[in-house]
Write an enzyme that holds these catalytic residues in place. Structure first.
Site, PDB file in Angstrom:
ATOM      1  N   ASN A   1      20.535 -29.800 -17.260  1.00 52.71           N
ATOM      2  CA  ASN A   1      19.429 -28.856 -17.149  1.00 52.71           C
ATOM      3  C   ASN A   1      19.167 -28.563 -15.658  1.00 52.71           C
ATOM      4  O   ASN A   1      18.777 -29.456 -14.911  1.00 52.71           O
ATOM      5  CB  ASN A   1      18.193 -29.487 -17.809  1.00 52.71           C
ATOM      6  CG  ASN A   1      17.043 -28.533 -17.870  1.00 52.71           C
ATOM      7  OD1 ASN A   1      16.807 -27.805 -16.929  1.00 52.71           O
ATOM      8  ND2 ASN A   1      16.324 -28.531 -18.976  1.00 52.71           N
TER       9      ASN A   1
ATOM     10  N   HIS B   1      15.348 -27.787 -12.665  1.00 48.45           N
ATOM     11  CA  HIS B   1      14.695 -28.529 -11.578  1.00 48.45           C
ATOM     12  C   HIS B   1      15.184 -28.067 -10.206  1.00 48.45           C
ATOM     13  O   HIS B   1      14.479 -28.218  -9.222  1.00 48.45           O
ATOM     14  CB  HIS B   1      14.912 -30.033 -11.784  1.00 48.45           C
ATOM     15  CG  HIS B   1      14.559 -30.449 -13.193  1.00 48.45           C
ATOM     16  ND1 HIS B   1      13.271 -30.643 -13.600  1.00 48.45           N
ATOM     17  CD2 HIS B   1      15.329 -30.635 -14.288  1.00 48.45           C
ATOM     18  CE1 HIS B   1      13.261 -30.951 -14.885  1.00 48.45           C
ATOM     19  NE2 HIS B   1      14.496 -30.953 -15.337  1.00 48.45           N
TER      20      HIS B   1
ATOM     21  N   HIS C   1      15.775 -23.375 -19.146  1.00 49.04           N
ATOM     22  CA  HIS C   1      14.593 -22.990 -19.913  1.00 49.04           C
ATOM     23  C   HIS C   1      13.960 -21.790 -19.208  1.00 49.04           C
ATOM     24  O   HIS C   1      13.423 -21.933 -18.114  1.00 49.04           O
ATOM     25  CB  HIS C   1      13.618 -24.180 -19.950  1.00 49.04           C
ATOM     26  CG  HIS C   1      12.411 -23.945 -20.800  1.00 49.04           C
ATOM     27  ND1 HIS C   1      11.477 -24.930 -21.039  1.00 49.04           N
ATOM     28  CD2 HIS C   1      11.971 -22.854 -21.473  1.00 49.04           C
ATOM     29  CE1 HIS C   1      10.526 -24.456 -21.814  1.00 49.04           C
ATOM     30  NE2 HIS C   1      10.799 -23.186 -22.086  1.00 49.04           N
TER      31      HIS C   1
ATOM     32  N   ARG D   1      11.076 -19.822 -19.054  1.00 51.68           N
ATOM     33  CA  ARG D   1       9.703 -19.884 -19.553  1.00 51.68           C
ATOM     34  C   ARG D   1       9.048 -18.513 -19.526  1.00 51.68           C
ATOM     35  O   ARG D   1       9.392 -17.662 -18.706  1.00 51.68           O
ATOM     36  CB  ARG D   1       8.879 -20.855 -18.699  1.00 51.68           C
ATOM     37  CG  ARG D   1       9.129 -22.300 -19.022  1.00 51.68           C
ATOM     38  CD  ARG D   1       8.251 -23.200 -18.181  1.00 51.68           C
ATOM     39  NE  ARG D   1       8.264 -24.552 -18.683  1.00 51.68           N
ATOM     40  CZ  ARG D   1       7.396 -25.045 -19.542  1.00 51.68           C
ATOM     41  NH1 ARG D   1       6.396 -24.315 -19.978  1.00 51.68           N
ATOM     42  NH2 ARG D   1       7.498 -26.274 -19.976  1.00 51.68           N
TER      43      ARG D   1
ATOM     44  N   ARG E   1       8.116 -19.784 -14.332  1.00 45.34           N
ATOM     45  CA  ARG E   1       7.661 -20.613 -13.199  1.00 45.34           C
ATOM     46  C   ARG E   1       8.803 -21.241 -12.417  1.00 45.34           C
ATOM     47  O   ARG E   1       8.640 -21.622 -11.282  1.00 45.34           O
ATOM     48  CB  ARG E   1       6.714 -21.704 -13.694  1.00 45.34           C
ATOM     49  CG  ARG E   1       7.392 -22.786 -14.486  1.00 45.34           C
ATOM     50  CD  ARG E   1       6.478 -23.975 -14.606  1.00 45.34           C
ATOM     51  NE  ARG E   1       5.463 -23.741 -15.618  1.00 45.34           N
ATOM     52  CZ  ARG E   1       5.012 -24.714 -16.416  1.00 45.34           C
ATOM     53  NH1 ARG E   1       5.458 -25.932 -16.279  1.00 45.34           N
ATOM     54  NH2 ARG E   1       4.110 -24.459 -17.325  1.00 45.34           N
TER      55      ARG E   1
ATOM     56  N   GLU F   1      16.995 -22.585 -23.452  1.00 46.60           N
ATOM     57  CA  GLU F   1      15.785 -23.082 -24.108  1.00 46.60           C
ATOM     58  C   GLU F   1      14.735 -21.981 -24.046  1.00 46.60           C
ATOM     59  O   GLU F   1      14.540 -21.370 -22.991  1.00 46.60           O
ATOM     60  CB  GLU F   1      15.244 -24.313 -23.383  1.00 46.60           C
ATOM     61  CG  GLU F   1      16.161 -25.508 -23.467  1.00 46.60           C
ATOM     62  CD  GLU F   1      15.614 -26.669 -22.644  1.00 46.60           C
ATOM     63  OE1 GLU F   1      14.605 -26.497 -21.939  1.00 46.60           O
ATOM     64  OE2 GLU F   1      16.212 -27.740 -22.711  1.00 46.60           O
TER      65      GLU F   1
ATOM     66  N   THR G   1       8.121 -29.743 -21.001  1.00 44.45           N
ATOM     67  CA  THR G   1       7.937 -29.718 -22.450  1.00 44.45           C
ATOM     68  C   THR G   1       7.423 -31.077 -22.918  1.00 44.45           C
ATOM     69  O   THR G   1       8.042 -32.104 -22.651  1.00 44.45           O
ATOM     70  CB  THR G   1       9.285 -29.403 -23.141  1.00 44.45           C
ATOM     71  OG1 THR G   1       9.918 -28.351 -22.420  1.00 44.45           O
ATOM     72  CG2 THR G   1       9.077 -28.981 -24.578  1.00 44.45           C
TER      73      THR G   1
ATOM     74  N   GLU H   1      17.584 -30.971 -31.532  1.00 45.64           N
ATOM     75  CA  GLU H   1      17.580 -31.832 -30.347  1.00 45.64           C
ATOM     76  C   GLU H   1      16.408 -32.796 -30.508  1.00 45.64           C
ATOM     77  O   GLU H   1      15.251 -32.369 -30.618  1.00 45.64           O
ATOM     78  CB  GLU H   1      17.417 -31.005 -29.065  1.00 45.64           C
ATOM     79  CG  GLU H   1      17.416 -31.911 -27.831  1.00 45.64           C
ATOM     80  CD  GLU H   1      17.325 -31.139 -26.511  1.00 45.64           C
ATOM     81  OE1 GLU H   1      17.622 -29.933 -26.485  1.00 45.64           O
ATOM     82  OE2 GLU H   1      16.938 -31.767 -25.513  1.00 45.64           O
TER      83      GLU H   1
ATOM     84  N   HIS I   1      15.389 -35.321 -22.891  1.00 44.57           N
ATOM     85  CA  HIS I   1      14.077 -35.383 -22.249  1.00 44.57           C
ATOM     86  C   HIS I   1      13.783 -36.791 -21.742  1.00 44.57           C
ATOM     87  O   HIS I   1      13.756 -37.736 -22.518  1.00 44.57           O
ATOM     88  CB  HIS I   1      12.919 -34.916 -23.146  1.00 44.57           C
ATOM     89  CG  HIS I   1      11.817 -34.311 -22.319  1.00 44.57           C
ATOM     90  ND1 HIS I   1      10.935 -35.069 -21.615  1.00 44.57           N
ATOM     91  CD2 HIS I   1      11.514 -33.012 -22.045  1.00 44.57           C
ATOM     92  CE1 HIS I   1      10.124 -34.258 -20.946  1.00 44.57           C
ATOM     93  NE2 HIS I   1      10.460 -33.010 -21.184  1.00 44.57           N
TER      94      HIS I   1
HETATM   95  N1  PXP Z   1      15.645 -30.968 -23.476  1.00 42.69           N
HETATM   96  C1  PXP Z   1      14.570 -30.152 -23.497  1.00 42.69           C
HETATM   97  C2  PXP Z   1      14.274 -29.395 -24.743  1.00 42.69           C
HETATM   98  C3  PXP Z   1      13.760 -29.996 -22.359  1.00 42.69           C
HETATM   99  O1  PXP Z   1      12.687 -29.173 -22.398  1.00 42.69           O
HETATM  100  C4  PXP Z   1      14.101 -30.701 -21.184  1.00 42.69           C
HETATM  101  C5  PXP Z   1      13.269 -30.546 -19.944  1.00 42.69           C
HETATM  102  O2  PXP Z   1      13.340 -29.271 -19.440  1.00 42.69           O
HETATM  103  C6  PXP Z   1      15.236 -31.532 -21.207  1.00 42.69           C
HETATM  104  C7  PXP Z   1      15.969 -31.664 -22.369  1.00 42.69           C
HETATM  105  C8  PXP Z   1      15.666 -32.314 -19.998  1.00 42.69           C
HETATM  106  O3  PXP Z   1      14.678 -33.241 -19.693  1.00 42.69           O
HETATM  107  P1  PXP Z   1      14.741 -34.019 -18.306  1.00 42.69           P
HETATM  108  O4  PXP Z   1      14.581 -33.010 -17.234  1.00 42.69           O
HETATM  109  O5  PXP Z   1      13.598 -34.960 -18.404  1.00 42.69           O
HETATM  110  O6  PXP Z   1      16.065 -34.697 -18.237  1.00 42.69           O
END
Ligand code: PXP
Length: 246
Positions: A6, A9, A42, A44, A48, A69, A100, A152, A191
């Site tokens: 992901n 970040h 994601h 949004r 953001r 996402e 999330t 998921e 997550h």
């Molecule tokens: N899966 C989903 C659905 C998420 O919303 C996120 C966070 O954006 C992640 C996985 C990844 O989570 P993390 O950044 O905590 O590894």
């Protein structure tokens, strides 16, 4: 097993400065070269971190696959149907949350109808569709009834549990993953997974995809720090050498 990274970040850091770096699209190239199986973003509703420009460029450049996402009720559904990513994961979205916070509340009739409509629309565009749910059997059965290909499982509670609670959370994940397999759903998880807590989740046989972001981006900042400082110092030192040789 597939590892999807992901890259939201990376965009968060960019947006903190309102500049054009670090670019999640460039990060995605490196992520793929490092062997990841796909890129998760994601988009949004409030944009953001990840922007529409990012998603469009990722769609044009990612060679593995994009897992987009999105929230069911957002304009992003139109973008997903236009761009047709390899996979779309429907997630709940609240403006006030930092990230999330939980899985989709499929027990809620209104939410369920919205998710069903969004999932059907995505699937009618040939997009592999996954639902982000808490690891509980009722949510799983409701997801299966919608005919989606995957779920998921939200690993946040497992990640946040103290040592005493971790085992119970892991059992819960394992049991729901097994049920997912029986219901012929592909089981993903994600997550809050870190270098410290990923191993037991990766060892659940039914889990075929992990989505991990924050921990990997955090580590990348640290493992890349030495080189980044060295490269900056080389530029500065070279400028100083130039003064002396004048
Ligand atoms: N899966 C989903 C659905 C998420 O919303 C996120 C966070 O954006 C992640 C996985 C990844 O989570 P993390 O950044 O905590 O590894």
């Amino acid at each position: 097993m597939r590892l999807y990274i992901n890259v939201d970040h990376v965009a968060t850091v960019r947006e903190a400065r309102g500049t054009d770096e670090p670019d999640p699209v460039r990060a995605a190239v490196l992520v793929e070269l490092a062997g990841a199986h796909g890129i998760t973003v994601h988009l949004r509703e409030d944009r953001r971190h990840v922007s529409e420009r990012d998603v469009r460029l990722l769609m044009a450049t990612v060679r593995t696959g994009v897992n987009l996402e999105l929230a069911a009720a957002s304009d992003v559904l139109d973008i997903a149907c236009e761009l047709r990513p390899m996979q779309a994961t429907l997630v709940p979205e609240k403006r006030e949350e930092v990230t999330t916070e939980g899985g989709l509340d499929l027990a809620n009739e209104v939410t369920r109808q919205g998710i069903r409509a969004a999932a059907e629309r995505l699937m009618s565009h040939g997009i592999r569709t996954s639902l982000f749910i808490d690891p509980d059997p009722d949510s799983l059965r409701l997801a299966a009834e919608m005919g989606v290909e995957a779920v998921e499982l939200h690993t946040g509670e497992y990640a946040n549990a103290d040592e005493a609670g971790k085992d119970a959370q892991l059992q819960r994940l394992g049991a729901v993953a097994r049920l997912g397999g029986q219901l012929e759903l592909a089981v993903h998880a994600g997550h809050g997974l870190t270098y410290e807590n990923v191993t037991p989740v990766a060892a659940v046989p039914e889990v075929e995809e992990l989505n991990i972001g924050h921990s990997i981006v955090s580590r990348a900042v640290l493992v890349g720090m030495e080189r980044a400082v060295r490269e900056m110092w080389e530029l500065i030192a070279s400028a100083r050498r130039g003064i002396r040789s004048r």
